[in-house]
Write an enzyme that holds these catalytic residues in place. Structure first.
Site, PDB file in Angstrom:
ATOM      1  N   LYS A  55      24.338  31.335  38.768  1.00  0.00           N
ATOM      2  CA  LYS A  55      24.009  32.599  37.835  1.00  0.00           C
ATOM      3  C   LYS A  55      23.327  31.961  36.636  1.00  0.00           C
ATOM      4  CE  LYS A  55      28.448  34.981  38.868  1.00  0.00           C
ATOM      5  NZ  LYS A  55      29.823  34.886  38.510  1.00  0.00           N
ATOM      6  N   GLN A  99      34.401  34.257  34.607  1.00  0.00           N
ATOM      7  CA  GLN A  99      34.429  33.928  36.298  1.00  0.00           C
ATOM      8  C   GLN A  99      36.063  34.098  36.628  1.00  0.00           C
ATOM      9  OE1 GLN A  99      31.778  33.663  38.159  1.00  0.00           O
ATOM     10  NE2 GLN A  99      33.277  33.418  39.852  1.00  0.00           N
ATOM     11  N   ASP A 122      29.967  42.762  34.559  1.00  0.00           N
ATOM     12  CA  ASP A 122      30.600  42.925  35.634  1.00  0.00           C
ATOM     13  C   ASP A 122      31.031  44.247  35.819  1.00  0.00           C
ATOM     14  OD1 ASP A 122      31.020  40.580  37.262  1.00  0.00           O
ATOM     15  OD2 ASP A 122      32.357  39.758  35.737  1.00  0.00           O
TER      16      ASP A 122
HETATM   17  N1  GUN Z   1      34.843  35.823  41.072  1.00  0.00           N
HETATM   18  C1  GUN Z   1      34.310  36.424  42.487  1.00  0.00           C
HETATM   19  N2  GUN Z   1      33.450  37.574  42.276  1.00  0.00           N
HETATM   20  C2  GUN Z   1      33.703  37.558  41.095  1.00  0.00           C
HETATM   21  C3  GUN Z   1      32.759  38.614  40.028  1.00  0.00           C
HETATM   22  O1  GUN Z   1      31.863  39.433  40.786  1.00  0.00           O
HETATM   23  N3  GUN Z   1      32.836  38.479  38.726  1.00  0.00           N
HETATM   24  C4  GUN Z   1      33.459  37.605  38.273  1.00  0.00           C
HETATM   25  N4  GUN Z   1      33.631  37.367  36.895  1.00  0.00           N
HETATM   26  N5  GUN Z   1      34.245  36.763  38.797  1.00  0.00           N
HETATM   27  C5  GUN Z   1      33.916  36.748  40.188  1.00  0.00           C
END
Ligand code: GUN
Length: 296
Positions: A55, A99, A122
């Site tokens: 990311k 996360q 998100d």
């Molecule tokens: N862990 C797995 N997928 C995601 C996601 O889309 N967002 C976040 N914040 N954590 C994750």
């Protein structure tokens, strides 16, 4: 791969990242704004570390600021909430992502709901979930948003199509249902307790699978000519001793014989999630500064 049954999410995601980068340049040139994302990682889960590193890299490549925070595994909920408060108040931070999964001493819902909804890239905050459920503009979760983009790119108008979603998570299944309802599909949400799942799947013009079970969906569960979106990313033992490989929730080799279009794993939905995160961060930065969002 030139087989036109394969839906190339990797290529589509590269195009989306390019459009986001162009708009980010424009925001910088015309308004002096550089979108910033703070990705918060608690602990040392190796998969999460890889996701957050990817990311951060793609943010920087798109011309955005990557303002990540890494906290130790034994961080308390109060300490994490204090970090969220600080990021909520920081005008350089347009998007906040915590996360998941979090260590067991922390309640994820308390953390998600502490994020300023305008910075919740998100789309997991109660307010954004409510806006999506009532058909209003908010932040939309990245993975289902990416799935809908791939479907509309492949099929055009989705009106009247029969969509079956296998999986009912807050991250994928439920928001996917809202997005496909909004696109005028007839939507069924199936799950582990659904009676005669193969028969339900066989009715699907669009089949979206997000269950986290390797190759659970068999080839003859696919409606001939149907479009299959496989959200699963499962690591399984490889064909060679000691190696591993990634497979989806769909038995790809068998399903591709039935489907009109299908996303591969890897290279299907996966790359769309981060591309949509960049898009959401750009949208958040525009909205927070009263700038119109164009072209994405
Ligand atoms: N862990 C797995 N997928 C995601 C996601 O889309 N967002 C976040 N914040 N954590 C994750």
């Amino acid at each position: 791969m030139s087989d036109n049954r394969i839906i190339d999410g990797k290529a589509f995601a590269a195009g989306l990242r390019e459009r986001v980068a162009v708009e980010t340049d424009r925001l910088k040139a015309d308004h002096g704004i550089v979108p910033g994302l703070a990705a918060v990682l608690v602990g040392e889960d190796p998969a999460s570390q890889v996701y957050v590193r990817n990311k951060n890299r793609q943010m920087v490549e798109a011309g955005m600021l990557s303002l990540g925070e890494t906290l130790p595994e034994d961080t308390t909920q109060a300490d994490l909430l204090a970090v969220i408060d600080k990021l909520n108040a920081d005008p350089a931070v347009n998007g906040i992502l915590v996360q998941l999964p979090l260590p067991s001493q922390i309640d994820p819902n308390s953390v998600i709901d502490a994020i300023d909804p305008a910075k919740d890239v998100d789309g997991f905050h109660l307010r954004n979930a409510g806006l999506l459920a009532t058909g209003r503009d908010g932040m939309v979760p990245c993975t289902p948003l990416g799935c809908r983009m791939l479907l509309e790119d492949r099929l055009g108008d989705l009106t009247g199509l029969n969509a079956v979603i296998v999986g009912r998570s807050n991250i994928v299944g439920k928001p996917m249902a809202q997005l496909l309802l909004d696109a005028n599909c007839t939507v069924t949400v199936a799950h582990s307790r659904t009676d005669d799942l193969p028969e339900v799947c066989r009715e699907a013009d669009i089949l979206v699978v997000a269950v986290g079970r390797p190759q659970m969906i068999k080839g003859d569960w696919i409606k001939p000519g149907g479009t299959v979106i496989d959200v699963g990313i499962n690591r399984v033992p490889g064909r060679e001793e000691g190696k591993t490989r990634l497979v989806g929730d769909v038995d790809f080799e068998a399903a591709v014989e039935y489907a009109g279009g299908i996303t591969p794993v890897p290279g299907g939905v996966g790359p769309m999630t981060i591309a949509c995160l960049l898009r959401n961060t750009l949208v958040a930065a525009c909205r927070q500064n009263g700038v119109e969002v164009l072209g994405i």
